[in-house]
Design a protein around this motif. Structure first.
Motif, PDB file in Angstrom:
ATOM      1  N   ILE A   1       0.230 -14.027   0.723  1.00 24.81           N
ATOM      2  CA  ILE A   1       0.653 -15.432   0.714  1.00 24.81           C
ATOM      3  C   ILE A   1       2.176 -15.531   0.705  1.00 24.81           C
ATOM      4  N   PHE A   2       2.819 -14.646  -0.042  1.00 28.02           N
ATOM      5  CA  PHE A   2       4.283 -14.619  -0.080  1.00 28.02           C
ATOM      6  C   PHE A   2       4.849 -14.341   1.312  1.00 28.02           C
ATOM      7  N   HIS A   3       4.259 -13.382   2.026  1.00 26.51           N
ATOM      8  CA  HIS A   3       4.727 -13.071   3.381  1.00 26.51           C
ATOM      9  C   HIS A   3       4.459 -14.227   4.339  1.00 26.51           C
ATOM     10  N   LEU A   4       3.364 -14.941   4.117  1.00 23.51           N
ATOM     11  CA  LEU A   4       3.051 -16.082   4.972  1.00 23.51           C
ATOM     12  C   LEU A   4       4.063 -17.202   4.782  1.00 23.51           C
ATOM     13  N   VAL A   5       4.438 -17.459   3.531  1.00 25.22           N
ATOM     14  CA  VAL A   5       5.370 -18.553   3.240  1.00 25.22           C
ATOM     15  C   VAL A   5       6.800 -18.174   3.605  1.00 25.22           C
ATOM     16  N   GLU A   6       7.215 -16.971   3.231  1.00 31.73           N
ATOM     17  CA  GLU A   6       8.603 -16.566   3.421  1.00 31.73           C
ATOM     18  C   GLU A   6       8.895 -16.063   4.831  1.00 31.73           C
ATOM     19  N   LYS A   7       7.933 -15.364   5.436  1.00 32.55           N
ATOM     20  CA  LYS A   7       8.184 -14.723   6.725  1.00 32.55           C
ATOM     21  C   LYS A   7       7.287 -15.239   7.842  1.00 32.55           C
ATOM     22  N   SER A   8       6.441 -16.223   7.527  1.00 28.33           N
ATOM     23  CA  SER A   8       5.499 -16.782   8.510  1.00 28.33           C
ATOM     24  C   SER A   8       4.627 -15.694   9.130  1.00 28.33           C
ATOM     25  N   ASP A   9       4.221 -14.739   8.315  1.00 30.18           N
ATOM     26  CA  ASP A   9       3.375 -13.638   8.770  1.00 30.18           C
ATOM     27  C   ASP A   9       1.913 -14.074   8.685  1.00 30.18           C
ATOM     28  N   ARG A  10       1.346 -14.455   9.828  1.00 35.76           N
ATOM     29  CA  ARG A  10      -0.023 -14.957   9.843  1.00 35.76           C
ATOM     30  C   ARG A  10      -1.070 -13.848   9.784  1.00 35.76           C
ATOM     31  N   SER A  11      -0.644 -12.612   9.834  1.00 38.16           N
ATOM     32  CA  SER A  11      -1.605 -11.517   9.687  1.00 38.16           C
ATOM     33  C   SER A  11      -2.077 -11.372   8.243  1.00 38.16           C
ATOM     34  N   LEU A  12      -1.373 -12.052   7.324  1.00 35.70           N
ATOM     35  CA  LEU A  12      -1.707 -12.008   5.895  1.00 35.70           C
ATOM     36  C   LEU A  12      -1.762 -10.579   5.367  1.00 35.70           C
ATOM     37  N   SER A  13      -0.858  -9.760   5.863  1.00 34.64           N
ATOM     38  CA  SER A  13      -0.792  -8.384   5.374  1.00 34.64           C
ATOM     39  C   SER A  13      -0.127  -8.358   4.001  1.00 34.64           C
ATOM     40  N   GLY A  14      -0.780  -7.719   3.058  1.00 35.16           N
ATOM     41  CA  GLY A  14      -0.238  -7.601   1.713  1.00 35.16           C
ATOM     42  C   GLY A  14      -0.151  -6.148   1.295  1.00 35.16           C
ATOM     43  N   HIS A  15       0.558  -5.893   0.219  1.00 37.33           N
ATOM     44  CA  HIS A  15       0.723  -4.515  -0.236  1.00 37.33           C
ATOM     45  C   HIS A  15       0.570  -4.434  -1.748  1.00 37.33           C
ATOM     46  N   THR A  16       0.257  -3.256  -2.205  1.00 34.15           N
ATOM     47  CA  THR A  16       0.159  -2.954  -3.627  1.00 34.15           C
ATOM     48  C   THR A  16       0.242  -1.436  -3.770  1.00 34.15           C
ATOM     49  N   SER A  17      -0.160  -0.909  -4.898  1.00 32.90           N
ATOM     50  CA  SER A  17      -0.031   0.523  -5.142  1.00 32.90           C
ATOM     51  C   SER A  17      -1.174   1.006  -6.029  1.00 32.90           C
ATOM     52  N   PRO A  18      -1.616   2.251  -5.846  1.00 34.80           N
ATOM     53  CA  PRO A  18      -2.618   2.800  -6.776  1.00 34.80           C
ATOM     54  C   PRO A  18      -2.153   2.793  -8.228  1.00 34.80           C
ATOM     55  N   TRP A  19      -0.825   2.807  -8.448  1.00 33.35           N
ATOM     56  CA  TRP A  19      -0.339   2.683  -9.826  1.00 33.35           C
ATOM     57  C   TRP A  19      -0.763   1.340 -10.418  1.00 33.35           C
ATOM     58  N   SER A  20      -0.809   0.318  -9.576  1.00 33.71           N
ATOM     59  CA  SER A  20      -1.256  -0.994 -10.046  1.00 33.71           C
ATOM     60  C   SER A  20      -2.732  -0.968 -10.422  1.00 33.71           C
ATOM     61  N   PHE A  21      -3.493  -0.128  -9.733  1.00 39.36           N
ATOM     62  CA  PHE A  21      -4.911   0.020 -10.084  1.00 39.36           C
ATOM     63  C   PHE A  21      -5.046   0.483 -11.533  1.00 39.36           C
ATOM     64  N   LEU A  22      -4.275   1.490 -11.902  1.00 39.26           N
ATOM     65  CA  LEU A  22      -4.328   1.994 -13.274  1.00 39.26           C
ATOM     66  C   LEU A  22      -3.804   0.959 -14.263  1.00 39.26           C
ATOM     67  N   MET A  23      -2.742   0.266 -13.877  1.00 38.42           N
ATOM     68  CA  MET A  23      -2.137  -0.705 -14.780  1.00 38.42           C
ATOM     69  C   MET A  23      -3.061  -1.900 -15.010  1.00 38.42           C
ATOM     70  N   TYR A  24      -3.595  -2.466 -13.929  1.00 36.75           N
ATOM     71  CA  TYR A  24      -4.490  -3.612 -14.066  1.00 36.75           C
ATOM     72  C   TYR A  24      -5.802  -3.221 -14.738  1.00 36.75           C
ATOM     73  N   GLY A  25      -6.327  -2.054 -14.374  1.00 33.94           N
ATOM     74  CA  GLY A  25      -7.590  -1.629 -14.964  1.00 33.94           C
ATOM     75  C   GLY A  25      -7.501  -1.475 -16.468  1.00 33.94           C
ATOM     76  N   SER A  26      -6.444  -0.825 -16.942  1.00 33.03           N
ATOM     77  CA  SER A  26      -6.289  -0.614 -18.382  1.00 33.03           C
ATOM     78  C   SER A  26      -5.940  -1.911 -19.104  1.00 33.03           C
ATOM     79  N   CYS A  27      -5.059  -2.721 -18.501  1.00 31.63           N
ATOM     80  CA  CYS A  27      -4.655  -3.974 -19.140  1.00 31.63           C
ATOM     81  C   CYS A  27      -5.841  -4.932 -19.263  1.00 31.63           C
ATOM     82  N   SER A  28      -6.577  -5.115 -18.183  1.00 34.17           N
ATOM     83  CA  SER A  28      -7.715  -6.038 -18.217  1.00 34.17           C
ATOM     84  C   SER A  28      -8.811  -5.530 -19.146  1.00 34.17           C
ATOM     85  N   PHE A  29      -8.943  -4.218 -19.241  1.00 35.61           N
ATOM     86  CA  PHE A  29      -9.942  -3.652 -20.148  1.00 35.61           C
ATOM     87  C   PHE A  29      -9.621  -4.033 -21.596  1.00 35.61           C
TER      88      PHE A  29
END
Length: 341
Positions: free
Chosen positions: A203-231
């Motif tokens: 959504i950020f790329h769509l608003v800021e860069k008009s990227d209609r492909s809706l390509s987003g990014h994240t990291s496997p480190w976020s998987f560990l961070m979100y998984g442990s935090c939400s747990f």
């Protein structure tokens, strides 16, 4: 008279049959197959997580970037969900290969899986040139097909959904039924975190860069961070709601404080190795570029959504056998309850 006394004594000694209490029916009837909307949600998250993992591994092999950035999009999330539904039907054909499991698991299913992935790849690129898989990609897809048929489909087929959830006891007392195992919940929350970040960055790329492909990014480190935090946040939810009886507005400050603390600590740790994938230094009200109050509404919204997810996960249980028929499962439950009586 003597005969009458004997008949009376026999009537007294004969044990009276107890009327069914309804516990058996409730326990058996409350379980049903996993609803389609939950499977759609799970399949989409799972496919998106695989996208992020594979693209991050491909990136680190080329650039040696410890941030392990991976990419996907909400479009691909929906495509993966639909693809998984098709693969679910394919996996159901396993019954037709009785006596020939090797043919199904090593030939039939992988062939259809690879064909679907090739079709999805060509549809996603939308180019006239037909995309052909390389030898490495073919090997990766074959291994993924084995993972699906040996692990993922078997696990999903064991899931059952309760019709009653937390707080549905009926006597006014809140309670939290036992749901999925802790490791499974951690994996679910980790995939949910990847989905959240991909949606946000797209959504950020769509608003800021008009990227209609809706390509987003994240990291496997976020998987560990979100998984442990939400747990941990879920543990707070169970304790604060079902033990202390706190309402939502009382729990939210605890959630948000913990989330900010966790994000700061994880970011500070990852920054020591150059692996922190976010930097809020250009945002107002930031602390060392690791957290910012600008995202407070987002964290509040995700905290509320976390409670909803926890309630759903508490309704899901894992059966002991793959593809256990609901009728057989009810018999097992009835047997357990009868033995308790």
């Amino acid at each position: 008279m003597a005969g009458a006394r004997i008949r009376c004594s026999q009537a007294v000694q004969t044990p009276r049959r107890e009327e069914p209490s309804g516990e058996t029916g409730d326990a058996a009837g409350s379980l049903r197959e996993l609803p389609r909307w939950i499977r759609f949600y799970l399949y989409g998250m799972h496919g998106l997580s695989l996208d992020v993992l594979l693209s991050s591994l491909h990136g680190v092999s080329n650039h040696r970037d410890p941030k392990l950035l991976g990419f996907s999009s909400p479009y691909l999330c929906v495509v993966h969900a639909l693809n998984h539904f098709l693969l679910e039907k394919v996996y159901a054909q396993k019954k037709s290969f009785r006596g020939r499991p090797v043919v199904f698991h090593l030939v039939f299913y992988p062939s259809i899986y690879i064909g679907l992935q090739l079709l999805i790849g060509n549809l996603s690129t939308l180019t006239e040139q037909v995309r052909v898989l390389s030898g490495t990609q073919l090997a990766v897809h074959y291994l993924l097909a084995l993972y699906f048929t040996q692990v993922f489909h078997r696990w999903v087929s064991r899931l059952r959904y309760r019709s009653s959830g937390p707080g549905d006891r009926g006597d006014g007392r809140p309670y939290a039924p036992q749901g999925l195992p802790g490791l499974v919940r951690f994996l679910f929350f980790g995939m949910q975190g990847l989905l959240d970040e991909v949606i946000f960055t797209s959504i950020f790329h769509l608003v800021e860069k008009s990227d209609r492909s809706l390509s987003g990014h994240t990291s496997p480190w976020s998987f560990l961070m979100y998984g442990s935090c939400s747990f941990v946040v879920e543990k707070l939810y169970l304790h604060l709601r079902f033990v202390r009886g706190w309402r939502t507005w009382q729990r939210l400050p605890i959630y948000v404080c913990f989330i900010y603390t966790w994000e700061f600590c994880c970011g500070l740790f990852l920054r020591q190795f150059g692996a922190c994938s976010w930097d809020y230094s250009h945002y107002p009200y930031n602390v060392m570029g690791l957290i910012t109050l600008l995202y407070l509404p987002g964290w509040v919204g995700l905290s509320l959504y976390q409670d909803i997810l926890s309630n759903v996960l508490m309704r899901i249980k894992v059966c002991t056998k793959e593809g256990t028929d609901l009728g057989e499962e009810r018999k097992e439950v009835n047997g357990e309850l009868d033995s308790k009586k």
